[in-house]
Design a protein around this motif. Structure first.
Motif, short mmCIF file in Angstrom:
data_model
loop_
_atom_site.label_atom_id
_atom_site.label_comp_id
_atom_site.label_asym_id
_atom_site.label_seq_id
_atom_site.Cartn_x
_atom_site.Cartn_y
_atom_site.Cartn_z
N GLU A 174 96.06 -41.18 34.06
CA GLU A 174 95.04 -41.89 33.30
C GLU A 174 95.71 -42.68 32.17
O GLU A 174 96.34 -42.07 31.27
CB GLU A 174 94.06 -40.89 32.67
N PRO A 175 95.63 -44.00 32.17
CA PRO A 175 96.36 -44.77 31.15
C PRO A 175 96.11 -44.35 29.70
O PRO A 175 97.06 -44.19 28.94
CB PRO A 175 95.94 -46.22 31.42
N PRO A 176 94.82 -44.12 29.29
CA PRO A 176 94.64 -43.78 27.86
C PRO A 176 95.39 -42.52 27.46
O PRO A 176 95.88 -42.42 26.32
CB PRO A 176 93.12 -43.57 27.74
N THR A 177 95.51 -41.56 28.38
CA THR A 177 96.17 -40.29 28.05
C THR A 177 97.64 -40.52 27.74
O THR A 177 98.15 -40.11 26.69
CB THR A 177 96.05 -39.32 29.26
N ILE A 178 98.34 -41.14 28.65
CA ILE A 178 99.79 -41.27 28.46
C ILE A 178 100.10 -42.33 27.39
O ILE A 178 101.06 -42.16 26.62
CB ILE A 178 100.52 -41.57 29.79
N ILE A 179 99.29 -43.36 27.30
CA ILE A 179 99.54 -44.38 26.27
C ILE A 179 99.41 -43.75 24.87
O ILE A 179 100.24 -43.97 23.98
CB ILE A 179 98.58 -45.59 26.44
N HIS A 180 98.37 -42.93 24.71
CA HIS A 180 98.17 -42.26 23.42
C HIS A 180 99.32 -41.30 23.13
O HIS A 180 99.83 -41.24 22.00
CB HIS A 180 96.83 -41.51 23.46
N GLN A 181 99.75 -40.59 24.16
CA GLN A 181 100.86 -39.64 24.02
C GLN A 181 102.13 -40.39 23.60
O GLN A 181 102.83 -40.00 22.66
CB GLN A 181 101.07 -38.97 25.38
N LEU A 182 102.43 -41.49 24.27
CA LEU A 182 103.63 -42.27 23.93
C LEU A 182 103.51 -42.87 22.53
O LEU A 182 104.49 -42.89 21.77
CB LEU A 182 103.85 -43.40 24.96
N ALA A 183 102.32 -43.32 22.19
CA ALA A 183 102.13 -43.91 20.86
C ALA A 183 102.41 -42.88 19.78
O ALA A 183 103.01 -43.18 18.74
CB ALA A 183 100.70 -44.46 20.73
N ASN A 184 101.99 -41.63 20.03
CA ASN A 184 102.25 -40.59 19.04
C ASN A 184 103.73 -40.29 18.91
O ASN A 184 104.23 -40.05 17.82
CB ASN A 184 101.46 -39.32 19.37
N TYR A 185 104.45 -40.31 20.03
CA TYR A 185 105.91 -40.13 19.94
C TYR A 185 106.54 -41.28 19.15
O TYR A 185 107.46 -41.07 18.36
CB TYR A 185 106.53 -40.03 21.34
#
Ligand SMILES: [Zn+2]
Length: 271
Positions: free
Chosen positions: A93-104
């Motif tokens: 799911e794009p929002p999940t991984i994009i949010h995760q990467l953004a937090n990193y």
């Protein structure tokens, strides 16, 4: 003096070595912090007999160990594995991984981010997916989002790793034709025109280090036999320079080809 931080966001253990090893080793040697996010554990990268496949979890654990060894050889400061399934990154799911990467990105706060080009080098869906997610995450990390405890972070530059025709020819002489068949359609490696290469990094001095990192990926060595058998001039043709497309930068523009990922004044500013 603090040198700019570099974060590579990639898909599989060994991407960091085969695709970015010279660049990562070089900037670590020059004093930059180099960080890696690897979205999968390469759970399906098996070169042995099918009956010997240890299963995704066991192979993923083996490959994580190999990645950590390679990271040490390349002097990476940190490695984060996200544990998505190898070969299925484009289904996350794009929002999940994009949010995760953004937090990193907000945690690590790099000046420079590196990822694959939008063709995924040879059409690899995982490489294409991580390039798209990373590009979106760079935007999200810079946006103010209510409720997020981590302050926004704007990276200074995002680069896509690109292959020129010369580098691709050298690669293919070692690996054979880089090709994938997806939905019955053959995807071949796509070289970028020389004029579109914004940045060419001299990594010739780091080839022995990259070679050592290649060997750390023991489970992948059957696929890299031809590579490791290459004479020195061909090794240099593959790993002696790495080319990038500057997707965007707040520090530089124009079409003059550069030899560094960041500008000298960044070092002065952050000193
Ligand atoms: Zn890969």
């Amino acid at each position: 003096m603090t040198h700019p931080k570099i974060l590579a966001v990639l898909a599989h253990p060994d991407d960091e070595t085969l695709g970015f090893g010279g660049t990562l080793a070089r900037y670590a040697a020059l004093g930059s912090e180099t960080h890696l996010i690897c979205a999968t554990r390469g759970q399906r990268g098996w070169f042995g007999a099918p009956d010997d496949y240890p299963g995704p979890d066991a192979l993923g654990a083996i490959r994580e160990g190999e990645l950590r060894d390679a990271a040490q050889i390349l002097n990476l400061r940190s490695v984060q594995l996200l544990n998505y399934m190898d070969g299925e990154l484009d289904q996350v799911e794009p929002p999940t991984i994009i949010h995760q990467l953004a937090n990193y990105i907000r945690c690590i706060r790099p000046q420079v981010i590196l990822t694959f080009d939008p063709y995924g080098v040879y059409g690899h869906p995982d490489h294409i997916a991580i390039a798209q997610f990373t590009t979106a995450a760079v935007v999200e990390a810079a946006s103010s989002s209510p409720g997020n405890e981590l302050p926004p972070h704007r990276v200074e530059a995002l680069y896509y790793r690109v292959l020129t025709a010369a580098e691709l020819a050298a690669y293919q002489s070692a690996f054979g034709k880089l090709v994938m068949t997806i939905n019955g359609v053959e995807r071949q490696a796509t070289p970028w025109p020389d004029w579109a290469v914004s940045t060419r990094i001299d990594t010739g001095a780091y080839v022995p280090q990259v070679w050592q990192a290649v060997r750390a990926h023991c489970s992948q060595l059957p696929g890299n036999e031809r590579l490791l058998a290459l004479p020195t001039p061909e090794q240099q043709a593959i790993f002696g320079a790495q080319t990038f497309y500057r997707t965007f930068s707040f520090a530089t523009a124009g079409y003059q080809q550069e030899t560094e990922l960041f500008q000298n004044e960044w070092i002065a500013v952050s000193a």
